[in-house]
Design a protein around this motif. Structure first.
Motif, PDB file in Angstrom:
ATOM      1  N   ALA B 291       0.768  -1.068   0.067  1.00 37.88           N
ATOM      2  CA  ALA B 291      -0.017   0.036  -0.067  1.00 37.88           C
ATOM      3  C   ALA B 291       0.798   1.264   0.010  1.00 37.88           C
ATOM      4  O   ALA B 291       1.933   1.164   0.484  1.00 37.88           O
ATOM      5  CB  ALA B 291      -0.917   0.080   1.197  1.00 37.88           C
ATOM      6  N   ASP B 292       0.593   2.309  -0.784  1.00 39.29           N
ATOM      7  CA  ASP B 292       1.178   3.448  -0.658  1.00 39.29           C
ATOM      8  C   ASP B 292       0.135   4.544  -0.585  1.00 39.29           C
ATOM      9  O   ASP B 292      -1.086   4.479  -0.358  1.00 39.29           O
ATOM     10  CB  ASP B 292       1.942   3.713  -1.834  1.00 39.29           C
ATOM     11  CG  ASP B 292       1.047   3.681  -3.215  1.00 39.29           C
ATOM     12  OD1 ASP B 292      -0.242   3.831  -3.064  1.00 39.29           O
ATOM     13  OD2 ASP B 292       1.636   3.563  -4.301  1.00 39.29           O
ATOM     14  N   ASN B 293       0.280   5.760  -0.851  1.00 36.76           N
ATOM     15  CA  ASN B 293      -0.339   7.084  -0.529  1.00 36.76           C
ATOM     16  C   ASN B 293      -1.808   6.964  -1.195  1.00 36.76           C
ATOM     17  O   ASN B 293      -3.105   7.270  -0.866  1.00 36.76           O
ATOM     18  CB  ASN B 293       0.162   8.150  -0.888  1.00 36.76           C
ATOM     19  CG  ASN B 293       1.407   8.567  -0.004  1.00 36.76           C
ATOM     20  OD1 ASN B 293       1.362   7.972   1.150  1.00 36.76           O
ATOM     21  ND2 ASN B 293       2.057   9.612  -0.291  1.00 36.76           N
ATOM     22  N   ARG B 294      -1.693   6.457  -2.566  1.00 40.52           N
ATOM     23  CA  ARG B 294      -2.795   6.561  -3.478  1.00 40.52           C
ATOM     24  C   ARG B 294      -3.982   5.598  -2.862  1.00 40.52           C
ATOM     25  O   ARG B 294      -5.013   5.789  -2.830  1.00 40.52           O
ATOM     26  CB  ARG B 294      -2.359   5.920  -4.754  1.00 40.52           C
ATOM     27  CG  ARG B 294      -1.599   7.017  -5.792  1.00 40.52           C
ATOM     28  CD  ARG B 294      -1.423   6.203  -6.966  1.00 40.52           C
ATOM     29  NE  ARG B 294      -0.567   5.108  -6.692  1.00 40.52           N
ATOM     30  CZ  ARG B 294      -0.092   4.318  -7.428  1.00 40.52           C
ATOM     31  NH1 ARG B 294      -0.841   4.178  -8.955  1.00 40.52           N
ATOM     32  NH2 ARG B 294       0.994   3.438  -7.405  1.00 40.52           N
ATOM     33  N   CYS B 295      -3.332   4.340  -2.230  1.00 41.62           N
ATOM     34  CA  CYS B 295      -4.198   3.272  -1.821  1.00 41.62           C
ATOM     35  C   CYS B 295      -5.039   4.087  -0.510  1.00 41.62           C
ATOM     36  O   CYS B 295      -6.165   3.506  -0.561  1.00 41.62           O
ATOM     37  CB  CYS B 295      -3.378   2.194  -1.091  1.00 41.62           C
ATOM     38  SG  CYS B 295      -2.583   1.460  -2.575  1.00 41.62           S
ATOM     39  N   ASP B 296      -4.474   4.857   0.269  1.00 46.17           N
ATOM     40  CA  ASP B 296      -5.180   5.411   1.412  1.00 46.17           C
ATOM     41  C   ASP B 296      -6.354   6.271   1.031  1.00 46.17           C
ATOM     42  O   ASP B 296      -7.156   6.694   1.414  1.00 46.17           O
ATOM     43  CB  ASP B 296      -4.392   6.058   2.351  1.00 46.17           C
ATOM     44  CG  ASP B 296      -3.594   4.875   3.121  1.00 46.17           C
ATOM     45  OD1 ASP B 296      -4.113   3.743   3.166  1.00 46.17           O
ATOM     46  OD2 ASP B 296      -2.503   5.034   3.660  1.00 46.17           O
ATOM     47  N   ALA B 297      -5.942   7.043  -0.093  1.00 47.25           N
ATOM     48  CA  ALA B 297      -6.695   8.093  -0.717  1.00 47.25           C
ATOM     49  C   ALA B 297      -7.988   7.813  -1.442  1.00 47.25           C
ATOM     50  O   ALA B 297      -8.968   8.343  -1.282  1.00 47.25           O
ATOM     51  CB  ALA B 297      -5.755   9.118  -1.451  1.00 47.25           C
ATOM     52  N   LYS B 298      -7.738   6.903  -2.556  1.00 41.52           N
ATOM     53  CA  LYS B 298      -8.876   6.483  -3.531  1.00 41.52           C
ATOM     54  C   LYS B 298      -9.259   5.217  -3.410  1.00 41.52           C
ATOM     55  O   LYS B 298      -8.338   4.129  -3.307  1.00 41.52           O
ATOM     56  CB  LYS B 298      -8.382   7.292  -4.785  1.00 41.52           C
ATOM     57  CG  LYS B 298      -9.523   7.250  -5.881  1.00 41.52           C
ATOM     58  CD  LYS B 298      -8.777   7.991  -7.026  1.00 41.52           C
ATOM     59  CE  LYS B 298      -9.892   7.959  -8.210  1.00 41.52           C
ATOM     60  NZ  LYS B 298      -9.488   6.572  -9.005  1.00 41.52           N
ATOM     61  N   VAL B 299     -10.521   4.961  -3.593  1.00 42.40           N
ATOM     62  CA  VAL B 299     -10.905   3.249  -3.818  1.00 42.40           C
ATOM     63  C   VAL B 299     -10.705   2.807  -5.085  1.00 42.40           C
ATOM     64  O   VAL B 299     -11.056   3.719  -6.243  1.00 42.40           O
ATOM     65  CB  VAL B 299     -12.524   3.316  -3.643  1.00 42.40           C
ATOM     66  CG1 VAL B 299     -13.021   1.717  -4.009  1.00 42.40           C
ATOM     67  CG2 VAL B 299     -12.876   3.771  -2.261  1.00 42.40           C
ATOM     68  N   PRO B 300      -9.799   2.088  -5.550  1.00 42.40           N
ATOM     69  CA  PRO B 300      -9.542   1.623  -6.765  1.00 42.40           C
ATOM     70  C   PRO B 300     -10.812   0.890  -7.596  1.00 42.40           C
ATOM     71  O   PRO B 300     -11.504   0.148  -6.829  1.00 42.40           O
ATOM     72  CB  PRO B 300      -8.527   0.557  -6.523  1.00 42.40           C
ATOM     73  CG  PRO B 300      -8.572   0.069  -5.157  1.00 42.40           C
ATOM     74  CD  PRO B 300      -9.299   0.999  -4.481  1.00 42.40           C
ATOM     75  N   THR B 301     -10.845   0.990  -8.733  1.00 45.22           N
ATOM     76  CA  THR B 301     -11.889   0.278  -9.704  1.00 45.22           C
ATOM     77  C   THR B 301     -11.386  -0.665 -10.445  1.00 45.22           C
ATOM     78  O   THR B 301     -10.177  -0.837 -10.394  1.00 45.22           O
ATOM     79  CB  THR B 301     -12.472   1.483 -10.549  1.00 45.22           C
ATOM     80  OG1 THR B 301     -11.149   1.968 -11.390  1.00 45.22           O
ATOM     81  CG2 THR B 301     -13.530   2.576  -9.900  1.00 45.22           C
ATOM     82  N   LEU B 302     -12.315  -1.463 -10.787  1.00 47.91           N
ATOM     83  CA  LEU B 302     -11.871  -2.772 -11.477  1.00 47.91           C
ATOM     84  C   LEU B 302     -11.251  -2.342 -12.860  1.00 47.91           C
ATOM     85  O   LEU B 302     -11.968  -1.433 -13.672  1.00 47.91           O
ATOM     86  CB  LEU B 302     -12.997  -3.846 -12.048  1.00 47.91           C
ATOM     87  CG  LEU B 302     -13.404  -4.792 -10.661  1.00 47.91           C
ATOM     88  CD1 LEU B 302     -14.641  -5.337 -10.816  1.00 47.91           C
ATOM     89  CD2 LEU B 302     -12.393  -5.473 -10.297  1.00 47.91           C
TER      90      LEU B 302
END
Ligand SMILES: Nc1ncnc2c1ncn2[C@@H]1O[C@H](COP(=O)(O)OP(=O)(O)O)[C@@H](O)[C@H]1O
Ligand SMILES: [Mg+2]
Lengths: 498, 332, 315
Positions: B291-302
């Motif tokens: 996990a990095d910053n992006r992961c905490d900020a935004k829900v990933p889509t498929l």
């Protein structure tokens, strides 16, 4: 609509339909009487309680008949009675018959009295003790030979316990009781037993009755132990007469149900005082103080809803022997004067017992407790069941007992024995006076002015010794939906069925 | 050509205002078999409840997205139409099915009442049809079993009865929710074999739910991996199992041999996220070694990987190749 | 096999209960004061007469001897003869009363089931609504209401105010008794009905939460059938045991209610026997009641075995 609701409505409907199928009542000559105690058999010597007597009274054929006023008797099976000092000669009416149609003769009279007098377990044995023997001189003549003068004998002969029963039935009596429901005992009273159960006794007019035929054809006694249940049933039309309801419930009655009440001709409610040396009440001054402190008016109001009357002498107010000397109102000052110098001068404690089954007793003790508190006497109320109370009375395990005693007619013998005599353990107050016993004997054996003098002396001695404290007359309150001309209660405490 | 039997687009499931399942995208074609895997609590059962129309009894609903079963919109409130779907088009072998038989009722009655409810054609020969169903699920001496009570049967037999009940309405899609859990290993195999055979013989589609990748691997053509109420990776079973792209799938594969009774993957450190405290970004992020910053900020889509293989991870294209020998990969 | 074992166990229980009740009532009645002979003869009878009757009734013999004698008779199935109804067999005296009480209890149980089972089921189906709340409150109130109060209230309103039923009494034969039995039975139902309703409600809720109900629903089994065939039978199981356990309470309730409605059952027999210290009758009633309760329990045992297939296997 919920399922539950539907079920409820269904039940109501079923109930309504069932109720619609109404049934018989007084208008067809049937009387239904709710009463709390039944005779357990038809043996005249084994059913001493008032309600039992009321039922036996309708069945029993007796030599004399008790007049409803309780003051005199008329001829019953007897055509005439010739009284004497030591011998009564009784002539029977001709062609008498029992309810089964068989003839009633002097043989049956003799057999009946022999049976009663020889039965060691006859509850009325005291009524027969003055009788030496009974003999038939012919089919219609019976002689009562007496041990001593017995002027009350005509009253005794009217008691259901002196019922004339068939000699054959007496002979046939085996080890088992003959007089139960399976084998109705032929009798010669106004009604005969049609069925005899533990919960219902059905009587039918006896066509062989020697007296006037009642207009009532059938009398059904139903055993209803609970007074409130009796009241509900008479109000609901299930019965025509609810015997012995609480006077306080009179206000709940609504038309066509009416109250019927009668004051006993002979007998009183009283506080029985323990005269034994073990009790504080062996001191006559304390007994008198209690007698003066009691508020008889209040007791009548609270206990009997005003349906009774204060008792001011040893005797019922209506008795020919009554000579009032007490007051209906309390006199605390006088009572305190009387207590001066006694153990209760400052304070004392007394044990007052009463039967838990008796509503009247339960109310009386509360008033008494209150009345006696005013003169510094503390009253400990102890309630127990009837049988236990009897035991305590016998043992002298009490100071005061809220009780009473009565007889069916205005003759003195039994009543005096139970109240101021020493006749029996169950009512025994421990009072013992040879002078009183002598006076009782005199009263019992004399008539006319001689008896009047003896009663006067006895009343005076009672006032002096005061072994018990009269409170009120005895009242029986019932609820009825039939005219009193058809069914009523009389001062004898019998039910009068016409 | 294949015909679509079930299509869930972006559905979210809510119970009492709490979103327990989000953004589920799944498709099942006629005759196809789909596996759903994930830890306990990841929303597998809720998802199949939604498919089987069984959300409302537990107070749940599809709060967004669309669900098509056969040719019908299963999110419409037209209950009559639904009644015609469930049992007949979609049928569910519920989780915990060992307790899903009425202890006071004979097996035969279970079958006949179900046949009456689902299969109007067979009502005249109820018993024959009941026996037929029992035979189909491979139960010996069906006549005797009809007269027996549930407690008289073994776990495997009861599971077979449950399957027989599920196929009574001749469904086109059979959903089996953890059908092998709580069964002996040898019996598990038999049941899987039965499911495979049935779908084959009756041309039924199958959704097989399990927390065990091995079970799914053996019996399905494609697989969806769920984590914390979301599908995180999906694709042909072979591809997903051989080349898992999502760190969670990778962890699942690594942890497989140590599955405990609860279905919790013993090998993955940290506790699964719980619905009332979903992380604002990627829900796996707190446990993810990459996990990095992006992961905490935004829900990933498929996102598409290729060949029907999709995954929801910000670092999907960074080829975080699973090295099963590298122990520290999954430690946080 | 299980049936035989259960029956045997209950039969043994009857023997033990019989022994205890006989010895117990004998001792108890002698511990409390009060003389049966005096009760029969009245307070005015002389002591000699009372003594004579005590002798005739065998009351002057040692207690041990009296107990031994009544046990000896009991072994031969003889309950002895009454003191009050002299010379009459106790069995013949209390037999009819037992029939009446049994009839009343049976109608009360039937009414309670008719009201309680659908009521409880309905409360479970409308759970957590106002109706459920009110219904549960209602059952609580009814359960707190003593039997005699319920009896008096029913007597007053249904009978006296509305005239829907006789104010007590008994016809003596069926089906005529139906007119009289329903109100006292309803009074008993105010206790047993809500109890059953609550039990059924709870058991039905448990059943509704069971996977098999959910599964049946998922299979498309109609709601009516789920309620009738899945929820109801499971909700009824505890009712059998409940009614069995409450047999004793039901009998004591019947005694009270019988008094209010003047129903000639065991209750009025018992009251009379107690007031007259009719020891053989008291003993007979205690025995018959105890044995009936054991028999009733046996019946519920057998019923449980019949309805619950699981018991048949696990034993
Ligand atoms: N009836 C319900 N009410 C509220 N929450 C529920 C209910 N059923 C499941 N959940 C929650 O939804 C989430 C997903 O559950 P579920 O679909 O049963 O998981 P899985 O089948 O993957 O083990 C879990 O957090 C669980 O606690
Ligand atoms: Mg699950």
């Amino acid at each position: 609509m919920s399922m539950k609701h539907k079920a409820g409505v269904l039940l109501m409907t079923v109930g309504a339909l069932l109720t619609a199928a109404a049934h018989g009542n007084a208008s067809d000559g049937t009387l239904r009487i709710g009463i709390d105690q039944f005779p357990t058999n038809l043996d005249p010597g084994q059913n001493p309680w008032q309600q039992q007597q009321a039922i036996m009274h309708l069945i029993a054929g007796t030599l004399t008949n008790q007049e409803p006023d309780g003051k005199q008797v008329t001829m019953g099976l007897a055509a005439s009675i010739e009284p004497g000092d030591k011998r009564f000669v009784v002539k029977l009416k001709p062609d008498l018959k029992f309810s089964d149609g068989s003839a009633l003769t002097a043989t049956d009279v003799v057999a009946s009295f022999n049976y009663y007098m020889n039965d060691k377990t006859n509850g009325y044995s005291y009524t027969f003790t003055p009788i030496e023997r009974v003999i038939a001189t012919d089919d219609l003549t019976v002689e009562f030979e007496l041990k001593r003068p017995y002027p009350s004998l005509p009253f005794i002969l009217a008691l259901p316990s002196s019922e004339i029963i068939p000699s054959e039935s007496i002979e046939a009596r085996g080890s088992k009781d003959l007089y139960n429901g399976d084998h109705p005992l032929p009798a010669a009273g106004p009604f005969q037993v049609q069925s005899f159960g533990q919960d219902q006794i059905t009587l039918q007019r006896n066509s062989h009755y020697a007296g006037t035929q009642p207009s009532t054809k059938t009398v059904i006694f139903k055993k209803i132990i609970d007074p409130a249940a009796r009241l509900a049933q008479v109000q609901g039309g299930e019965i025509d007469w609810a015997d012995g309801i609480s006077p306080k419930q009179v206000g709940q009655l609504s038309a066509p149900v009416e109250v019927r009440s009668a004051l006993a001709i002979n007998g009183l409610s009283f506080l029985s005082l323990n005269n034994r040396d073990s009790s504080l009440l062996s001191d006559v001054r304390i007994r008198k103080a209690i007698a003066v402190a009691i508020n008889r008016k209040q007791i009548n109001e609270v206990v009997h809803a005003g349906q009774s009357q204060p008792a001011l002498s040893l005797w019922a107010t209506a008795s020919r022997y009554s000579r009032p000397f007490l007051s209906a109102d309390p006199d605390v000052t006088r009572a305190k004067e009387l207590l001066a110098g006694t153990k209760c001068e400052n304070a004392c404690k007394l044990k007052l017992i009463t039967s838990s089954a008796s509503e009247a007793g339960g109310d009386t003790v509360i008033v008494v407790q209150q009345n006696l508190k005013a003169i510094g006497i503390e009253v400990d109320i102890v309630k127990a069941e009837g049988a236990t109370i009897n035991e305590w009375l016998t043992q002298g395990n009490f100071d005061l007992w809220a009780g009473g005693s009565f007889d069916v007619a205005d003759f003195p013998d039994g009543y005096l024995a139970w109240t101021v005599g020493q006749a029996n353990e169950a009512l025994y107050s421990g009072y013992s006076s040879s002078e009183m016993n002598r006076l009782i004997e005199q009263v019992n054996m004399t008539t006319g002015s001689e008896r009047d003098a003896a009663v006067a002396a006895l009343n005076a001695l009672f006032e002096k010794d005061l072994p018990l404290v009269p409170t009120t007359n005895i009242v029986s309150v019932s609820a009825s939906r039939v005219p009193s001309e058809i069914l009523n209660i009389s001062p004898t405490m019998y039910l009068e069925v016409r | 050509m294949t015909e679509m039997l079930l299509r869930a687009s972006n559905i979210a499931i809510e119970i009492a205002g709490l979103e327990l399942v989000s953004n589920v995208d799944l498709e099942v074609d006629r005759g196809h078999s789909l596996g759903i895997v994930g830890e306990t609590g990841s929303g597998k059962s809720l998802t199949c409840r939604a498919f089987a129309g069984l959300l409302s009894p537990i107070g749940g609903r599809i709060s967004s997205g669309s669900l098509w079963v056969g040719r019908q919109d299963a999110t419409s409130p037209d209950t009559h139409a639904k009644a015609a779907l469930y049992g007949r088009v979609v049928s569910l072998v519920p989780q915990n099915s060992l307790m899903a038989l009425n202890p006071l009722m004979r097996i035969g009655t279970h079958l006949t009442e179900t046949i009456k409810a689902l299969d109007a054609d067979s009502v005249v020969q109820l018993k024959a049809r009941a026996i037929d169903l029992l035979q189909r699920v491979g139960l010996p001496d069906p006549e005797r079993i009809l007269r027996q009570y549930p407690h008289q049967l073994s776990g495997g037999m009861r599971q077979r009865v449950m399957i027989a009940l599920a196929i009574a309405g001749r469904p086109e899609l059979l959903i089996a929710d953890e059908p092998t859990t709580a069964l002996d290993v040898s019996v598990q195999k038999d049941i899987l074999e039965l499911l495979r055979r049935l779908t084959h013989e009756e041309n039924m589609a199958l959704i097989l739910i399990s927390h065990d990748l091995g079970v799914v691997a053996a019996a399905t053509q494609s697989v969806a991996v769920m984590y914390a109420g979301m599908v995180v990776e999906r694709g042909p079973t072979d591809t997903v199992l051989r080349q898992p792209r999502h760190p969670y799938t990778q962890a699942l594969l690594k942890a497989r041999p140590t599955i405990g009774h609860t279905g919790r993957l013993m090998g993955i450190p940290g506790a699964p996220a719980s619905p009332d405290t979903w992380p604002s970004g990627c829900r796996f992020a707190p446990r993810c070694p990459h996990a990095d910053n992006r992961c905490d900020a935004k829900v990933p889509t498929l996102e598409t990987i290729g060949g029907g293989h999709v995954g929801a991870c910000h670092r999907l294209h960074e080829s975080l190749v699973l090295d099963l020998s590298k122990k520290d990969l999954l430690s946080s | 096999m299980l049936v035989v074992r259960t029956t045997f166990a209950r039969a043994l229980q009857i023997v033990i209960v019989g022994l205890f009740v006989t010895v117990g009532t004998n001792l108890l009645v002698r511990l409390v004061p009060g003389d049966p002979a005096r009760a029969i003869l009245g307070e005015k009878a002389s002591p000699e007469v009372v003594r004579a009757l005590r002798h005739e009734l065998g009351l002057d013999q040692p207690v041990i001897q009296q107990i031994a004698r009544s046990l000896g008779r009991l072994v031969q199935g003889d309950l002895g003869t009454s003191f009050g109804y002299r010379g009459q067999e106790v069995a013949s005296l209390i037999g009819p009363g037992l029939g009446v009480t049994a009839g009343l209890a049976a109608v009360a149980i039937a009414l309670s089931l008719v009201v309680g089972v659908p009521g409880g089921l309905w409360l479970a189906l409308v759970r957590r609504t106002e109706a459920d709340l009110i219904g549960r409150l209602g059952t609580t109130v009814l359960l707190a209401l003593p039997s005699f109060m319920a009896a008096l209230i029913l007597l007053y309103f249904v009978s006296l105010k509305l005239g829907l039923a006789p104010a007590g009494g008994w016809a003596g034969s069926w089906p005529e008794n139906a007119r009289y039995v329903w109100l006292p039975a309803l009074a008993l139902t105010t206790y047993l009905g809500p109890l059953i309703a609550r039990t059924v409600r709870q058991a039905a809720l448990d059943a509704i939460g069971q996977p098999f109900v959910e599964a049946a629903r998922a299979r498309g089994v109609p709601r009516r059938r789920i309620v009738a065939c899945h929820v109801l039978p499971n909700a009824l199981l505890p009712v059998i045991t409940l009614v069995g356990f409450n047999a004793g309470i039901l009998v004591s309730g019947a005694v009270i209610v019988e008094t209010v409605f003047a129903v000639p059952g065991l209750g009025s027999r018992l009251l009379q026997a107690m007031s007259t210290r009719d020891l053989p009758v008291m003993q007979g009633i205690a025995l018959v009641t105890a044995v009936s309760i054991v028999l009733f329990n046996l019946l519920t045992d057998l019923l449980n075995i019949a309805v619950d297939p699981r018991i048949r296997r696990t034993h």
